[in-house]
Design a protein around this motif. Structure first.
Motif, mmCIF file in Angstrom:
data_model
loop_
_atom_site.group_PDB
_atom_site.id
_atom_site.type_symbol
_atom_site.label_atom_id
_atom_site.label_comp_id
_atom_site.label_asym_id
_atom_site.label_seq_id
_atom_site.Cartn_x
_atom_site.Cartn_y
_atom_site.Cartn_z
ATOM 1 N N LEU A 114 0.877 -1.170 0.000
ATOM 2 C CA LEU A 114 0.000 0.000 0.000
ATOM 3 C C LEU A 114 0.911 1.215 0.000
ATOM 4 O O LEU A 114 1.864 1.272 0.778
ATOM 5 C CB LEU A 114 -0.888 0.022 1.242
ATOM 6 C CG LEU A 114 -2.035 -0.970 1.292
ATOM 7 C CD1 LEU A 114 -2.688 -0.953 2.669
ATOM 8 C CD2 LEU A 114 -3.063 -0.657 0.226
ATOM 9 N N PRO A 115 0.656 2.204 -0.849
ATOM 10 C CA PRO A 115 1.518 3.386 -0.902
ATOM 11 C C PRO A 115 1.634 4.060 0.460
ATOM 12 O O PRO A 115 0.641 4.241 1.165
ATOM 13 C CB PRO A 115 0.806 4.296 -1.907
ATOM 14 C CG PRO A 115 -0.018 3.377 -2.742
ATOM 15 C CD PRO A 115 -0.429 2.262 -1.832
ATOM 16 N N TYR A 117 3.177 -2.478 11.186
ATOM 17 C CA TYR A 117 3.028 -1.627 10.014
ATOM 18 C C TYR A 117 3.085 -0.172 10.457
ATOM 19 O O TYR A 117 2.860 0.155 11.616
ATOM 20 C CB TYR A 117 1.738 -1.924 9.235
ATOM 21 C CG TYR A 117 0.479 -1.482 9.935
ATOM 22 C CD1 TYR A 117 -0.033 -0.207 9.725
ATOM 23 C CD2 TYR A 117 -0.187 -2.324 10.808
ATOM 24 C CE1 TYR A 117 -1.183 0.203 10.372
ATOM 25 C CE2 TYR A 117 -1.338 -1.921 11.452
ATOM 26 C CZ TYR A 117 -1.826 -0.652 11.223
ATOM 27 O OH TYR A 117 -2.951 -0.240 11.867
ATOM 28 N N MET A 118 3.436 0.672 9.498
ATOM 29 C CA MET A 118 3.513 2.096 9.788
ATOM 30 C C MET A 118 3.206 2.861 8.501
ATOM 31 O O MET A 118 3.627 2.465 7.415
ATOM 32 C CB MET A 118 4.914 2.462 10.272
ATOM 33 C CG MET A 118 5.079 3.926 10.597
ATOM 34 S SD MET A 118 6.702 4.320 11.304
ATOM 35 C CE MET A 118 7.777 3.964 9.931
ATOM 36 N N HIS A 119 2.452 3.936 8.630
ATOM 37 C CA HIS A 119 2.213 4.840 7.514
ATOM 38 C C HIS A 119 3.027 6.097 7.777
ATOM 39 O O HIS A 119 3.060 6.600 8.897
ATOM 40 C CB HIS A 119 0.729 5.191 7.378
ATOM 41 C CG HIS A 119 0.419 5.880 6.092
ATOM 42 N ND1 HIS A 119 0.516 7.234 5.942
ATOM 43 C CD2 HIS A 119 0.071 5.388 4.890
ATOM 44 C CE1 HIS A 119 0.222 7.560 4.700
ATOM 45 N NE2 HIS A 119 -0.053 6.464 4.038
ATOM 46 N N GLY A 169 -11.100 10.574 6.932
ATOM 47 C CA GLY A 169 -11.901 11.582 6.275
ATOM 48 C C GLY A 169 -12.007 11.402 4.767
ATOM 49 O O GLY A 169 -12.681 12.165 4.095
ATOM 50 N N VAL A 170 -11.352 10.358 4.222
ATOM 51 C CA VAL A 170 -11.387 10.086 2.785
ATOM 52 C C VAL A 170 -12.202 8.821 2.555
ATOM 53 O O VAL A 170 -12.019 7.819 3.243
ATOM 54 C CB VAL A 170 -9.956 9.904 2.218
ATOM 55 C CG1 VAL A 170 -9.987 9.523 0.756
ATOM 56 C CG2 VAL A 170 -9.144 11.165 2.444
ATOM 57 N N ILE A 171 -13.112 8.844 1.611
ATOM 58 C CA ILE A 171 -13.983 7.695 1.352
ATOM 59 C C ILE A 171 -13.261 6.578 0.612
ATOM 60 O O ILE A 171 -13.466 5.405 0.886
ATOM 61 C CB ILE A 171 -15.242 8.134 0.577
ATOM 62 C CG1 ILE A 171 -16.052 9.085 1.456
ATOM 63 C CG2 ILE A 171 -16.069 6.940 0.141
ATOM 64 C CD1 ILE A 171 -17.222 9.730 0.775
ATOM 65 N N GLU A 172 -12.385 6.917 -0.322
ATOM 66 C CA GLU A 172 -11.701 5.911 -1.137
ATOM 67 C C GLU A 172 -10.769 5.052 -0.286
ATOM 68 O O GLU A 172 -9.928 5.561 0.445
ATOM 69 C CB GLU A 172 -10.887 6.588 -2.238
ATOM 70 C CG GLU A 172 -10.160 5.603 -3.121
ATOM 71 C CD GLU A 172 -9.282 6.295 -4.149
ATOM 72 O OE1 GLU A 172 -8.400 5.636 -4.674
ATOM 73 O OE2 GLU A 172 -9.485 7.487 -4.405
ATOM 74 N N GLU A 173 -10.965 3.727 -0.367
ATOM 75 C CA GLU A 173 -10.119 2.795 0.354
ATOM 76 C C GLU A 173 -9.181 2.097 -0.616
ATOM 77 O O GLU A 173 -9.521 1.869 -1.759
ATOM 78 C CB GLU A 173 -10.960 1.727 1.069
ATOM 79 C CG GLU A 173 -11.785 2.266 2.193
ATOM 80 C CD GLU A 173 -12.567 1.169 2.892
ATOM 81 O OE1 GLU A 173 -12.641 1.224 4.114
ATOM 82 O OE2 GLU A 173 -13.077 0.264 2.208
ATOM 83 N N ARG A 174 -8.007 1.749 -0.114
ATOM 84 C CA ARG A 174 -7.061 0.933 -0.866
ATOM 85 C C ARG A 174 -6.991 -0.414 -0.182
ATOM 86 O O ARG A 174 -7.111 -0.511 1.029
ATOM 87 C CB ARG A 174 -5.690 1.594 -0.892
ATOM 88 C CG ARG A 174 -5.707 2.938 -1.600
ATOM 89 C CD ARG A 174 -4.491 3.713 -1.237
ATOM 90 N NE ARG A 174 -4.512 3.867 0.226
ATOM 91 C CZ ARG A 174 -3.773 4.687 0.901
ATOM 92 N NH1 ARG A 174 -2.927 5.439 0.286
ATOM 93 N NH2 ARG A 174 -3.852 4.772 2.214
#
Length: 144
Positions: free
Chosen positions: A25-26, A50-52, A125-130
Protein backbone atom coordinates in the motif's frame (compact mmCIF):
# COMPACT_ATOMS: atom_id res chain seq x y z
CA UNK A 1 28.95 5.67 12.46
CA UNK A 2 26.79 4.43 15.35
CA UNK A 3 23.98 6.77 14.26
CA UNK A 4 24.08 5.32 10.75
CA UNK A 5 23.83 1.75 12.10
CA UNK A 6 20.94 2.64 14.40
CA UNK A 7 19.06 4.31 11.55
CA UNK A 8 19.74 1.34 9.28
CA UNK A 9 18.41 -1.03 11.95
CA UNK A 10 15.21 1.00 12.35
CA UNK A 11 14.53 1.05 8.64
CA UNK A 12 15.26 -2.66 8.24
CA UNK A 13 12.51 -3.47 10.77
CA UNK A 14 9.97 -2.07 8.33
CA UNK A 15 11.68 -2.93 5.06
CA UNK A 16 9.24 -5.36 3.49
CA UNK A 17 11.46 -6.26 0.56
CA UNK A 18 14.23 -7.63 2.79
CA UNK A 19 11.80 -9.72 4.86
CA UNK A 20 9.96 -11.44 2.03
CA UNK A 21 6.83 -9.28 2.19
CA UNK A 22 4.52 -9.24 -0.82
CA UNK A 23 1.66 -6.82 -1.46
CA UNK A 24 1.90 -3.13 -0.82
CA UNK A 25 0.00 0.00 0.00
CA UNK A 26 1.52 3.39 -0.90
CA UNK A 27 3.12 5.08 2.11
CA UNK A 28 3.13 1.92 4.27
CA UNK A 29 5.94 -0.25 5.57
CA UNK A 30 5.33 -3.78 6.91
CA UNK A 31 7.42 -6.37 8.75
CA UNK A 32 7.03 -9.59 10.75
CA UNK A 33 8.00 -9.25 14.38
CA UNK A 34 7.44 -12.78 15.72
CA UNK A 35 5.60 -16.08 15.39
CA UNK A 36 5.00 -17.89 18.67
CA UNK A 37 3.29 -21.28 18.81
CA UNK A 38 1.28 -22.84 21.64
CA UNK A 39 1.76 -26.61 21.45
CA UNK A 40 -1.19 -27.54 23.68
CA UNK A 41 -3.63 -25.39 21.66
CA UNK A 42 -2.21 -26.18 18.20
CA UNK A 43 -2.12 -22.45 17.46
CA UNK A 44 0.49 -19.93 16.38
CA UNK A 45 0.39 -16.18 16.80
CA UNK A 46 2.07 -14.10 14.09
CA UNK A 47 2.72 -10.50 15.07
CA UNK A 48 3.49 -8.03 12.33
CA UNK A 49 4.09 -4.31 12.41
CA UNK A 50 3.03 -1.63 10.01
CA UNK A 51 3.51 2.10 9.79
CA UNK A 52 2.21 4.84 7.51
CA UNK A 53 4.59 7.71 6.93
CA UNK A 54 2.32 10.56 5.89
CA UNK A 55 -1.23 10.93 7.27
CA UNK A 56 -3.61 9.53 9.90
CA UNK A 57 -5.13 6.30 8.60
CA UNK A 58 -8.01 3.93 9.29
CA UNK A 59 -6.84 0.36 8.67
CA UNK A 60 -9.35 -2.51 8.42
CA UNK A 61 -8.16 -6.08 8.98
CA UNK A 62 -10.20 -8.53 6.92
CA UNK A 63 -10.72 -12.21 7.66
CA UNK A 64 -11.78 -14.71 5.00
CA UNK A 65 -10.21 -16.54 2.08
CA UNK A 66 -7.16 -14.26 1.88
CA UNK A 67 -6.21 -14.59 5.57
CA UNK A 68 -4.39 -17.91 6.16
CA UNK A 69 -1.01 -19.64 6.51
CA UNK A 70 0.64 -22.47 4.54
CA UNK A 71 3.31 -24.79 5.98
CA UNK A 72 6.27 -26.37 4.15
CA UNK A 73 4.12 -29.43 3.31
CA UNK A 74 1.46 -27.32 1.57
CA UNK A 75 -1.15 -27.59 4.35
CA UNK A 76 -3.33 -24.50 4.63
CA UNK A 77 -4.48 -23.19 8.03
CA UNK A 78 -7.27 -20.69 8.73
CA UNK A 79 -6.31 -17.46 10.45
CA UNK A 80 -7.98 -14.52 12.11
CA UNK A 81 -7.01 -11.56 14.24
CA UNK A 82 -6.82 -11.53 18.03
CA UNK A 83 -8.73 -9.10 20.20
CA UNK A 84 -10.86 -6.29 18.81
CA UNK A 85 -8.45 -5.36 16.05
CA UNK A 86 -10.80 -5.14 13.08
CA UNK A 87 -10.40 -1.36 12.55
CA UNK A 88 -7.31 0.50 13.74
CA UNK A 89 -6.74 4.24 13.71
CA UNK A 90 -3.09 5.18 13.21
CA UNK A 91 -0.96 8.29 13.33
CA UNK A 92 1.82 9.00 10.81
CA UNK A 93 5.23 7.65 11.75
CA UNK A 94 3.89 5.57 14.67
CA UNK A 95 4.33 1.78 14.31
CA UNK A 96 1.30 -0.43 15.02
CA UNK A 97 1.31 -4.12 15.97
CA UNK A 98 -1.25 -6.64 14.76
CA UNK A 99 -1.46 -10.29 15.86
CA UNK A 100 -2.94 -13.05 13.73
CA UNK A 101 -4.07 -16.34 15.25
CA UNK A 102 -3.45 -19.41 13.10
CA UNK A 103 -5.36 -22.54 14.15
CA UNK A 104 -5.14 -26.32 13.72
CA UNK A 105 -1.36 -26.70 13.47
CA UNK A 106 -0.16 -30.29 14.10
CA UNK A 107 3.08 -31.08 15.98
CA UNK A 108 6.25 -30.98 13.91
CA UNK A 109 5.52 -27.88 11.84
CA UNK A 110 8.48 -25.54 12.33
CA UNK A 111 7.69 -22.71 9.92
CA UNK A 112 5.13 -21.25 7.57
CA UNK A 113 6.15 -20.95 3.94
CA UNK A 114 3.50 -18.26 3.55
CA UNK A 115 1.34 -16.13 5.86
CA UNK A 116 -1.32 -14.11 4.04
CA UNK A 117 -3.59 -11.34 5.32
CA UNK A 118 -6.03 -8.99 3.62
CA UNK A 119 -6.14 -5.35 4.70
CA UNK A 120 -7.87 -2.14 3.59
CA UNK A 121 -6.73 1.36 4.40
CA UNK A 122 -7.92 4.91 3.91
CA UNK A 123 -6.72 8.29 5.05
CA UNK A 124 -9.08 9.54 7.77
CA UNK A 125 -11.90 11.58 6.27
CA UNK A 126 -11.39 10.09 2.78
CA UNK A 127 -13.98 7.70 1.35
CA UNK A 128 -11.70 5.91 -1.14
CA UNK A 129 -10.12 2.79 0.35
CA UNK A 130 -7.06 0.93 -0.87
CA UNK A 131 -6.82 -2.81 -0.43
CA UNK A 132 -4.01 -5.36 -0.61
CA UNK A 133 -3.20 -8.92 0.37
CA UNK A 134 0.04 -8.96 2.35
CA UNK A 135 2.16 -12.08 2.20
CA UNK A 136 5.02 -12.88 4.55
CA UNK A 137 7.33 -15.72 3.46
CA UNK A 138 9.39 -18.22 5.45
CA UNK A 139 8.13 -17.34 8.93
CA UNK A 140 9.68 -19.62 11.60
CA UNK A 141 7.51 -20.74 14.55
CA UNK A 142 8.96 -20.53 18.07
CA UNK A 143 7.02 -23.17 20.03
CA UNK A 144 6.31 -22.72 23.74
Amino acid sequence: MLVVLLCWGCSSLFNGASRGVGGRLPGYQFGVESCVGNVSEGKAYVTFTYMHRLAPQAVTLLSGNDTYAVDHLGNRYPAGYTGSQSVLRTQPGVPQKVTMEIRGIPPGISAFSLVSCHIKAAAEGVIEERSTVLTFRNVPIVWQ
